[in-house]
Structures are given as structure tokens and as C-alpha cells.
Design a protein around this motif. Structure first.
Motif, short mmCIF file in Angstrom:
data_model
loop_
_atom_site.label_atom_id
_atom_site.label_comp_id
_atom_site.label_asym_id
_atom_site.label_seq_id
_atom_site.Cartn_x
_atom_site.Cartn_y
_atom_site.Cartn_z
N LEU A 34 -1.83 3.91 7.74
CA LEU A 34 -1.38 3.39 6.45
C LEU A 34 -1.09 1.90 6.55
O LEU A 34 -1.34 1.14 5.61
N GLN A 37 -4.23 0.17 6.20
CA GLN A 37 -4.68 0.13 4.80
C GLN A 37 -3.92 -0.93 4.00
O GLN A 37 -4.14 -1.09 2.81
N LYS A 39 -0.53 -1.06 3.56
CA LYS A 39 0.68 -0.57 2.90
C LYS A 39 1.93 -1.15 3.56
O LYS A 39 1.98 -1.35 4.76
N CYS A 40 2.95 -1.41 2.75
CA CYS A 40 4.23 -1.86 3.28
C CYS A 40 5.08 -0.63 3.64
O CYS A 40 4.74 0.50 3.30
N ASP A 41 6.18 -0.86 4.34
CA ASP A 41 7.02 0.25 4.79
C ASP A 41 7.47 1.14 3.64
O ASP A 41 7.46 2.37 3.75
N LYS A 42 7.85 0.54 2.54
CA LYS A 42 8.33 1.32 1.39
C LYS A 42 7.23 2.22 0.84
O LYS A 42 7.47 3.38 0.50
N GLN A 43 6.01 1.70 0.74
CA GLN A 43 4.88 2.50 0.25
C GLN A 43 4.55 3.64 1.22
O GLN A 43 4.26 4.76 0.79
N ILE A 44 4.60 3.35 2.51
CA ILE A 44 4.35 4.37 3.52
C ILE A 44 5.39 5.47 3.42
O ILE A 44 5.07 6.66 3.43
N ARG A 46 7.23 6.36 0.87
CA ARG A 46 7.02 7.13 -0.36
C ARG A 46 5.84 8.09 -0.21
O ARG A 46 5.94 9.26 -0.57
N GLN A 47 4.75 7.61 0.37
CA GLN A 47 3.55 8.44 0.49
C GLN A 47 3.76 9.61 1.45
O GLN A 47 3.27 10.71 1.22
N GLY A 52 12.44 4.79 4.69
CA GLY A 52 11.96 3.53 5.22
C GLY A 52 12.43 3.33 6.66
O GLY A 52 11.70 2.77 7.49
N GLY A 97 -1.07 12.08 -1.94
CA GLY A 97 -0.92 10.80 -2.61
C GLY A 97 0.44 10.58 -3.21
O GLY A 97 1.03 9.55 -3.08
#
Length: 99
Positions: A34, A37, A39-44, A46-47, A52, A97
Motif C-alpha cells: 500500500l 501504491q 497511500k499515506c498511513d491514515k489511508q492504509i 482505514r483500508q 495509524g 476497499g
């Protein structure tokens, strides 16, 4: 620079026993992919449905295991070693997702 090549960073040369797919946990590999790809830590977090803090801990351990200093070097090692293929073969990239 006189046309001399130079390195932005020196990728560590890992012994065969320290290949990413062999030393990282499945979750560490997921987090690393991720990151690859963009993605930042917060996006990772969440996914993957984790905090975090947990993402940062996975990254900290991954950096230590692969002897890399930062995210860009981690991505270079992961892609160079084909860890993405190993994950795909295991179905580990089938991450929900979630939004």
C-alpha cells in the motif's frame, strides 16, 4: 557533475534469506504494498481496518527487517524483489476497499 553517475540512495544488498517475502509477515507485506501504491498511513489504516499507530509499527519493523531508512527505499526493495508477485500468488492483495 561532469557526466558522472551518482546514487540518491544505496539500496541494501540483501542475502537470499532476507528477501522481503520471506522475512516480512503477511500484514507487513500488505502495508508495504500500500505504501508502494502511494497511500499515506491514515489511508492504509482505514483500508486495512487498523490504527495509524499499528501501521507505523508495521513500517518500523519492516524498515528494520529490510535495513532500509525510509519509505522510498522500502518501495524500491519490495518492487526489486518481486514481493508484489508473492503477495498476489497468496491472495494477500485482495484487501477490502472499504470506501
Amino acid at each position: 557533475m561532469d557526466g558522472e553517475p551518482y546514487l540518491l540512495f544505496d539500496r541494501p544488498k540483501l542475502a537470499p534469506a532476507t528477501r522481503a517475502a520471506e522475512v516480512l509477515t503477511r500484514r507487513e507485506l500488505q502495508v508495504a504494498m500500500l505504501v508502494a501504491q502511494g497511500k499515506c498511513d491514515k489511508q492504509i489504516a482505514r483500508q486495512l481496518g487498523i490504527s495509524g499507530y499499528t501501521v507505523r509499527e508495521h513500517l518500523r519493523r519492516t524498515f528494520a527487517k529490510l535495513n532500509v531508512p525510509r519509505r522510498a527505499a522500502l518501495v524500491a526493495v519490495i518492487l526489486q524483489q518481486g514481493a508484489e508477485r508473492a503477495l498476489a500468488d497468496e491472495g494477500a492483495l485482495a484487501i477490502s476497499g472499504g470506501g
